[in-house]
Motif scaffolding. Structure first.
Motif, short mmCIF file in Angstrom:
data_model
loop_
_atom_site.label_atom_id
_atom_site.label_comp_id
_atom_site.label_asym_id
_atom_site.label_seq_id
_atom_site.Cartn_x
_atom_site.Cartn_y
_atom_site.Cartn_z
N ILE A 1 18.44 -2.49 -8.04
CA ILE A 1 17.61 -1.76 -7.07
C ILE A 1 16.32 -1.37 -7.78
CG2 ILE A 1 17.47 0.18 -5.49
CD1 ILE A 1 19.63 -1.93 -4.85
N ILE A 2 15.21 -1.91 -7.26
CA ILE A 2 13.90 -1.70 -7.91
C ILE A 2 12.99 -0.90 -6.98
CG2 ILE A 2 11.98 -2.81 -9.08
CD1 ILE A 2 14.68 -3.52 -10.28
N PRO A 3 12.78 0.39 -7.27
CA PRO A 3 11.83 1.16 -6.45
C PRO A 3 10.40 0.96 -6.96
CG PRO A 3 12.93 2.61 -8.01
CD PRO A 3 13.48 1.23 -8.24
N VAL A 4 9.47 0.71 -6.05
CA VAL A 4 8.07 0.54 -6.42
C VAL A 4 7.26 1.54 -5.61
CG1 VAL A 4 6.09 -1.01 -6.49
CG2 VAL A 4 8.39 -1.89 -6.94
N THR A 5 6.66 2.50 -6.30
CA THR A 5 5.88 3.54 -5.61
C THR A 5 4.38 3.37 -5.82
OG1 THR A 5 6.14 4.97 -7.55
CG2 THR A 5 7.76 5.21 -5.78
N ASP A 6 3.99 2.57 -6.78
CA ASP A 6 2.57 2.35 -7.03
C ASP A 6 1.98 1.45 -5.95
OD1 ASP A 6 2.81 3.80 -9.35
OD2 ASP A 6 3.13 2.03 -10.61
N ILE A 7 0.68 1.51 -5.81
CA ILE A 7 -0.02 0.55 -4.96
C ILE A 7 -0.04 -0.79 -5.71
CG2 ILE A 7 -2.25 -0.08 -3.96
CD1 ILE A 7 -2.75 2.89 -3.49
N LEU B 1 0.81 -1.22 0.00
CA LEU B 1 0.00 0.00 0.00
C LEU B 1 0.84 1.27 0.00
CD1 LEU B 1 -2.73 -1.09 2.57
CD2 LEU B 1 -2.97 -0.94 0.09
N THR B 2 2.03 1.19 0.62
CA THR B 2 2.82 2.42 0.81
C THR B 2 4.05 2.49 -0.09
OG1 THR B 2 4.10 1.38 2.60
CG2 THR B 2 2.07 2.55 3.21
#
Length: 319
Positions: A257-263, A241-242
């Motif tokens: 390094i994989i950033p995930v910002t979506d829900i 969720l966050t």
């Protein structure tokens, strides 16, 4: 005695007719000129020599005279009719050139008697070549189990093999050999590597081919799907969720390094281009890395936690 026909045929002086046939068949195949293109002249000379030896030793009358008097005895008889020369320069005995073809026909089940008409122009080695091809056994297949890292980066394997082959007397013996296999980046399960005539061999029969078939070891992190690599990433409900930043190891030792910002919702995937398996026909190109998320829900919540969630999520839904 001059030429030793027993030595030429690799048989003892007590050799039976069957022993002579087996040895002649084996040597005829070995010294078949078509199978020795590099040293064809030597092969032709050897072939003529063993044909002459078989012609003498397989004929009871000629063999008896040869055993008693040697080549000189044959020269003094009607069998000394000039034709082509023995490979031994001191020999005056001559062997009819058509006999080689007749011998092959007899040994390999062809017709007997002198050739005439169109068949006369056939090579005296045709029967050997055709027999060798027709009786070649089925290929032997063996698994080549590779790690995903080997199929990603490429590797060299040394495979020790044992196989059964006839010795110079036609008896079976076991020999060992080390074969080198260069595993190419991107090879897939089912890829076949063939080593011609490196399998078992029976006397008078061509050796079988040896085929290694690539198989893949299961990997602890990745699954392969064609040229793509798939990894399942577990995350908590809070992270789903966050948002979260993940580190994913690669098969060549790097960390992505994989950033995930979506829900993250059910079925959500992240696709990283060109981080999959190399493509075998062009190792400079690669498939994709696909990250699939598995959201871990809590097993239970307190009343207070439920109330807080209702307050946050419920209020968000009203908006």
């Amino acid at each position: 005695m001059g030429v030793d026909y027993y030595d030429i045929l690799k048989v003892s002086r007590s050799a039976t007719e069957d022993d002579l046939k087996k040895s002649y068949k084996r040597l005829a195949m070995k010294w078949h000129p078509d199978k020795n293109p590099v040293n064809k002249k030597e092969a032709e000379a050897k072939f003529k020599q063993i044909s002459e030896a078989y012609d003498v030793l397989s004929d009871p009358q000629k063999r008896r005279i040869y055993d008693l008097c040697g080549e000189e005895g044959l020269m003094a008889t009607e069998f000394g009719t000039p034709s082509y020369e023995s490979s031994n320069s001191n020999s005056a005995f001559r062997h009819n050139p058509l006999d080689a073809e007749d011998i092959l026909a007899e040994i390999f089940g062809g017709s007997s008697g002198k050739k005439s008409g169109p068949d006369r122009n056939r090579s005296p080695y045709t029967e050997v070549r055709n027999t060798s091809v027709s009786v070649k056994p089925a290929a032997i297949e063996s698994k080549l189990v590779c790690s995903l890292e080997e199929l990603y980066k490429g590797a060299r394997r040394k495979m020790r093999i044992s196989r059964v082959v006839p010795d110079e007397f036609g008896k079976q013996k076991t020999v060992e050999e080390i074969l080198k296999i260069d595993i190419k980046p991107g090879w897939k399960k089912g890829t076949k590597i063939t080593f011609p005539e490196k399998g078992n061999q029976e006397s008078g029969v061509a050796p079988a081919d040896l085929i290694f078939v690539v198989d893949e070891k299961p990997h602890a992190i990745f699954k392969r799907n064609g040229n793509d690599l798939v990894v399942n990433q577990k995350i908590s409900l809070l992270e789903a969720l966050t948002g979260q930043t993940f580190s994913v190891p690669t098969l060549d030792g790097r960390n992505l390094i994989i950033p995930v910002t979506d829900i993250i919702k059910p079925g959500y995937e992240v696709v990283i281009p060109k981080e999959g398996m190399p493509i075998s026909r062009d190792a400079s190109k690669k498939g994709n890395l696909i990250i699939k998320f598995d959201v871990m829900f809590p097993s239970r919540l307190t009343d207070e936690q439920k109330s807080d969630l209702k307050s946050v999520l419920g209020g968000g839904a009203d908006k």
